[in-house]
Design an enzyme around this catalytic site. Structure first.
Site, PDB file in Angstrom:
ATOM      1  N   GLU A 110       7.248 -21.698   8.096  1.00 33.85           N
ATOM      2  CA  GLU A 110       7.682 -20.829   9.191  1.00 33.85           C
ATOM      3  C   GLU A 110       8.752 -21.470  10.064  1.00 33.85           C
ATOM      4  O   GLU A 110       9.369 -20.801  10.896  1.00 33.85           O
ATOM      5  CB  GLU A 110       6.498 -20.418  10.060  1.00 33.85           C
ATOM      6  CG  GLU A 110       5.900 -21.517  10.897  1.00 33.85           C
ATOM      7  CD  GLU A 110       4.814 -20.979  11.818  1.00 33.85           C
ATOM      8  OE1 GLU A 110       4.977 -21.147  13.043  1.00 33.85           O
ATOM      9  OE2 GLU A 110       3.821 -20.412  11.336  1.00 33.85           O
ATOM     10  N   GLU A 134       0.805  -1.219   0.000  1.00 40.29           N
ATOM     11  CA  GLU A 134       0.000   0.000   0.000  1.00 40.29           C
ATOM     12  C   GLU A 134       0.843   1.276   0.000  1.00 40.29           C
ATOM     13  O   GLU A 134       0.316   2.363  -0.242  1.00 40.29           O
ATOM     14  CB  GLU A 134      -0.945  -0.007   1.200  1.00 40.29           C
ATOM     15  CG  GLU A 134      -2.058  -1.040   1.061  1.00 40.29           C
ATOM     16  CD  GLU A 134      -2.967  -1.118   2.270  1.00 40.29           C
ATOM     17  OE1 GLU A 134      -2.606  -0.556   3.320  1.00 40.29           O
ATOM     18  OE2 GLU A 134      -4.033  -1.740   2.168  1.00 40.29           O
TER      19      GLU A 134
END
Length: 270
Positions: free
Chosen positions: A110, A79
């Site tokens: 992960e 963004e």
């Protein structure tokens, strides 16, 4: 370490609740999140100043994380270019498991403590840059390994976690620990923990961009004009700044490509 994010919910028998009771319970828990973030403002303040200094000297901002935390980093990074008109490689979000993991969980991604640094190497991360590790638990191996190696290579390190005293915080020059307590749904850190991380990321990137001069007054003067809504918003800004009509303002905006450039150009002989 005690992981508050894994502690039992304060609500029992939620599977027996009415929809209204469930919604009120979630909302009551959500109300506590901004107060937890408020306690971390001194930590966020220090990080914003440090990141701003590095980025003002050519550095970049990287986020790494897994699961919800990784997705939030990708969202915040993606963004920044349309909002502030910065290059797409100035703020970079990396998620364990690659872009596939944005929409679908990648098994064991992960747990690989070496992969984050490999992923960061694709962007030639260096000592000018900043790396923020995102992990509600504060214990994600992918993030720990990335921060550890980055720190050894002179990269500024930070984290946004939701437990205190974890290994990720210990690998961070600027640890931000936002303890929101047990989740409404036990262990579901996409809820309060995710909200806390999103709020902190909003504060970090917005404050940094303001201090880098990407905002004038309270306006996004460098935003990208990627749709009709944003063109109209920019036109309104130019109209107000130059005290001109809509047609003239839109013409300037589209000709020069941003509110800032349109206003600056209009103040010179055209």
């Amino acid at each position: 370490m005690i992981r508050v994010t894994e502690q039992e919910s304060n609500y029992n028998d939620i599977d027996q609740m009415s929809v209204l009771e469930i919604l009120k319970g979630i909302n009551n828990e959500d109300k506590t999140v901004p107060l937890a973030v408020e306690k971390a403002i001194p930590q966020i303040d220090k990080l914003v100043s440090a990141v701003t200094n590095r980025m003002a000297n050519g550095g970049r901002l990287f986020y790494i994380g897994a699961g919800t935390s990784g997705r939030l980093g990708v969202v915040d990074a993606s963004e920044c270019p349309p909002t502030f008109g910065v290059p797409f490689d100035m703020v970079v979000g990396i998620i364990a498991g690659g872009d596939t993991a944005i929409r679908r969980a990648v098994e064991n991604a992960e747990d690989d403590s070496k992969q984050a640094w490999i992923d960061l190497q694709e962007f030639d991360i260096n000592e000018k840059d900043c790396l923020v590790g995102l992990a509600a638990s504060g214990t994600t191996p992918y993030v720990i390994g990335g921060l550890n190696t980055a720190r050894k290579n002179g990269v500024l390190t930070a984290c946004i976690v939701c437990n205190e005293g974890g290994p990720i915080a210990k690998e961070s020059d600027f640890p931000i620990e936002i303890v929101v307590g047990p989740e409404f749904l036990t262990g579901s850190t996409r809820m309060k923990s995710g909200t806390a991380q999103k709020l902190a990321l909003n504060m970090l990137s917005t404050a940094v961009m303001i201090k880098l001069g990407k905002v004038k007054g309270n306006k996004m003067v460098d935003m990208q004009l990627t749709n009709h809504k944003l063109v109209d918003r920019g036109t309104q800004m130019v109209m107000k700044e130059l005290n001109i009509n809509h047609e003239r303002a839109e013409d300037l905006l589209l000709r020069y490509g941003s509110v800032r450039k349109a206003v600056e150009a209009s103040q010179k002989p055209l």
